[in-house]
Motif scaffolding. Structure first.
Motif: not given
Length: 244
Positions: A5, A8-9, A11, A212, A214-215
């Motif tokens: 985590y 930006d979301g 990884q 990556l 973001q959701q």
């Protein structure tokens, strides 16, 4: 998957990529085996997390709909049998190392059910047979496997961002010879120090690709899979150097 985590979301690091990072680390060790066995060890390290099962239902998700870290998933006999089956096409040495890794990972599950116990018993029997057929001593096989486990462990430390803050050291692994190895990051953005230094070069760099997201939440595996296919890729790099 290895799931971290971030601000930006999510990884995401695929377990097969983690294995390839482990092989990069092994590549930097001075070879102490004949060529065929050294390359077989490299293959075992690079492919030890292959044969991951296809996502089915919520296999790739937590109950809350987040990407599931591999530590949240139950033991997959299908994956363990698959990786061992693939190893057998590359010979008994590769099979032996892979079998030893499966025993190391899953022996603690003994007693959970008869199917798992049977699989673990098969590994013990296979290892004895292959060691005898290859004219090896158990200690020779264990020395090679210890290095496989060492590289696997350091790769996981890097992939999971487990390095402590404030220049504190973290144990990588202690092998059958009793030698303990530690890793430390003396500065936030500087090279990592491994002590004692086991590698051929005094400094080198390894890397891995990550996806990556973001959701933060997904309705099902299909939505997660689509997001991963479309996700931007970031390359993480680490430089390791000797104290000297």
């Amino acid at each position: 998957m290895i799931v971290n985590y971030t601000a930006d979301g999510w990884q995401i690091i695929y377990q097969q990529a983690h294995a390839l990072l482990a092989a990069q680390l092994l590549h930097e060790w001075p070879a102490f085996l004949p060529l065929d066995k050294w390359v077989g060890l490299l293959a075992a390290v690079a492919q030890h997390d292959d044969e991951q099962p296809n996502w089915d239902g919520h296999y790739g998700l937590t109950p809350a709909g987040a990407p599931a870290n591999f530590t949240m998933k139950e033991f997959s006999l299908e994956q363990a049998q698959g990786v061992l089956h693939s190893a057998r096409f590359q010979g008994r040495w590769r099979s032996l190392l892979t079998s030893m890794h499966l025993s190391k990972l899953y022996e603690t599950l003994r007693g959970d059910n008869k199917t798992t116990d049977t699989f673990l018993d098969e590994q013990q029997a296979n290892q004895k047979r292959w060691i005898k057929q290859l004219n090896l001593q158990r200690v020779e096989a264990q020395q090679a496997y210890d290095l496989m486990h060492w590289c696997d462990r350091l790769s996981l430390i890097l992939c999971r961002h487990e390095l402590p803050e404030m220049s504190r050291s973290l144990e990588i692994y202690t092998g059958m010879d009793g030698q303990r190895y530690d890793v430390v990051r003396p500065a936030e953005s500087g090279p990592l120090i491994v002590h004692p230094w086991p590698f051929q070069e005094k400094q080198f760099t390894v890397s891995i690709e990550t996806s990556l997201l973001q959701q933060l939440q997904f309705k099902d595996d299909a939505e997660l899979a689509t997001a991963l296919r479309e996700a931007p890729i970031e390359t993480l790099t680490w430089t390791l150097k000797s104290r000297i």
